[in-house]
Write a protein that holds these residues in place. Structure first.
Motif, PDB file in Angstrom:
ATOM      1  N   GLU A  80       0.837  -1.201   0.000  1.00 44.50           N
ATOM      2  CA  GLU A  80       0.000   0.000   0.000  1.00 44.50           C
ATOM      3  C   GLU A  80       0.873   1.252   0.000  1.00 44.50           C
ATOM      4  O   GLU A  80       0.625   2.208  -0.744  1.00 44.50           O
ATOM      5  N   ASP A 109       2.988   1.544  -3.227  1.00 45.42           N
ATOM      6  CA  ASP A 109       2.156   2.100  -4.288  1.00 45.42           C
ATOM      7  C   ASP A 109       2.106   3.622  -4.192  1.00 45.42           C
ATOM      8  O   ASP A 109       2.220   4.334  -5.204  1.00 45.42           O
ATOM      9  N   THR A 139       3.740   6.398  -7.006  1.00 40.89           N
ATOM     10  CA  THR A 139       2.880   7.324  -7.744  1.00 40.89           C
ATOM     11  C   THR A 139       3.292   8.780  -7.524  1.00 40.89           C
ATOM     12  O   THR A 139       2.728   9.679  -8.159  1.00 40.89           O
ATOM     13  N   ARG A 193      -1.119  -7.371  -6.146  1.00 48.11           N
ATOM     14  CA  ARG A 193      -1.182  -5.911  -6.297  1.00 48.11           C
ATOM     15  C   ARG A 193      -1.107  -5.507  -7.769  1.00 48.11           C
ATOM     16  O   ARG A 193      -1.834  -4.604  -8.220  1.00 48.11           O
ATOM     17  N   PRO A 234      -1.793  -1.124 -11.195  1.00 48.92           N
ATOM     18  CA  PRO A 234      -1.256   0.186 -10.784  1.00 48.92           C
ATOM     19  C   PRO A 234      -0.506   0.830 -11.947  1.00 48.92           C
ATOM     20  O   PRO A 234      -0.050   0.144 -12.880  1.00 48.92           O
ATOM     21  N   ARG A 265       2.930  -0.682 -13.045  1.00 50.26           N
ATOM     22  CA  ARG A 265       3.067  -2.099 -13.394  1.00 50.26           C
ATOM     23  C   ARG A 265       4.074  -2.318 -14.533  1.00 50.26           C
ATOM     24  O   ARG A 265       4.998  -3.134 -14.415  1.00 50.26           O
TER      25      ARG A 265
END
Length: 392
Positions: free
Chosen positions: A129, A132, A136, A165, A170, A173
């Motif tokens: 989490e 990620d 970003t 995930r 996302p 990836r």
């Protein structure tokens, strides 16, 4: 002085003081805080400076002073979490960092602390989490973080969690899979294997992984992983895959590879009898025609067969199929293509030696002397290529 003038003068003093405090925030946060004890930017800069010089107590008090004025200031809470450290026990520390992450989701140091904590605790979904969130954010360290995550995937348990995930698509990836496919196979294999088990690996994503296995000489493993993603049992696969060009070449695994070659145009054509490959040569020197396929043939005797036709093909001494051992490049078969304007069957026998030939490459080549002699013009059409085993 009238009341209105007094209020105006007071406002002017406030504005000037605030402006001067703003000017001091970057260079002298303590001075800015003394000038305006309620200045948010000054208090935050001061708390950070105190934390940086190791005065955690002062940093905590300054952050609390700022939070008393702006309870929703997430960055101040992040500073407070770092300043208080493990005060009150591990559980209180973790809770403070989690609150800080919610209030200041772009704070890299808070996210980093939580990633390390969750990884150490073995809670890989929770760690992902925060990973990620970090991936970003715009950062100069993004490439390094992608590399670190790819290396962590050498642990099968982390690879399984990461595959889940990645199944959520996302934004990072594609970047992560590109980094992972460039790593050594032992590191990348658990992640790609987990994605394949989840049926969540496209042909374009699978290709670099299989190519890495082939480059490292792990032909059997590459074939097993490629065949495992195909419909039907692996034992039913022909020795030469897609020889009738029934489906477009995938450029991956043990299917046809169509390489970009100057002066050569590849086309898959359908007719009443099925499909065939057409190669149009534009007059440039050509060594390899760009059509090739990796093979996994056991030692023994084989027969290569195909059907071909040519249209105004001018090439001396001509095009030929070559089969060579992947390891040392030994050529074990040469099939010259001498075709006219009608479809003609061509065949030749060859043998795979018992030593140092675990994998092979089938390639369409021009054996002429490199340079002007390799100029080719015209068209060559190929269909129904197959390899059959004829003896031990």
């Amino acid at each position: 002085m009238t009341l209105a003038l007094a209020l105006l003068a007071a406002a002017a003093v406030h504005i000037v003081t605030a402006w001067r405090a703003d000017a001091l925030v970057a260079t002298d946060p303590a001075g800015a805080a003394r000038m305006r004890s309620d200045h948010p930017g000054a208090l935050l800069a001061l708390a950070r400076a105190e934390l940086q010089r190791g005065d955690a107590g002062a940093a905590a008090r300054t952050a609390q002073q700022l939070l008393a004025r702006e309870p929703a200031n997430g960055t101040a809470f992040a500073v407070l979490a770092r300043a208080l450290g493990d005060a009150g026990g591990d559980a209180r520390q973790l809770e403070r960092y989690r609150i800080a992450a919610r209030r200041a989701p772009r704070d890299v140091s808070i996210r980093g602390w939580l990633v390390a904590h969750e990884l150490q605790a073995g809670d890989f979904p929770a760690a992902l989490e925060h990973i990620d969130a970090l991936l970003t954010l715009p950062s100069r360290d993004r490439a390094r973080l992608l590399e670190s995550v790819a290396k962590l995937a050498a642990d099968p348990a982390f690879a399984d969690a990461l595959a889940v995930r990645l199944g959520e698509r996302p934004r990072w990836r594609a970047d992560l899979l590109r980094v992972a496919s460039a790593m050594d196979v032992a590191t990348a294999d658990p992640l790609f294997a987990a994605l394949q088990r989840n049926a969540d690996l496209s042909a374009s994503e699978r290709g670099p992984w299989l190519d890495a296995l082939i480059r490292q000489g792990r032909w059997g493993e590459a074939f097993a992983r490629w065949a495992g993603a195909l419909p039907g049992p692996p034992q039913a696969l022909p020795l030469l895959y897609n020889g009738a060009f029934a489906v477009p070449p995938s450029n991956a695994g043990f299917d046809w590879r169509v390489r970009r070659v100057d002066g050569v145009v590849f086309e898959r054509v359908a007719d009443s009898d099925g499909s065939f490959a057409r190669l149009r040569f534009l007059g440039s020197p050509v060594g390899r025609a760009g059509l090739e396929q990796p093979l996994l043939l056991a030692p023994g005797r084989y027969r290569l067969g195909l059907v071909a036709r040519a249209s105004d093909l001018r090439a001396e001494p001509g095009l030929e199929w070559s089969i060579s051992c992947a390891g040392d490049g030994r050529r074990v078969a040469t099939v010259r293509i001498a075709a006219g304007p009608r479809w003609e069957a061509i065949a030749a026998a060859f043998e795979i030696p018992p030593d140092d030939c675990d994998g092979q490459w089938l390639r369409l080549i021009n054996s002429a002397t490199p340079g002007v002699a390799q100029r080719i013009r015209g068209e060559l059409e190929l269909r129904d290529l197959r390899i059959d085993r004829v003896g031990p």
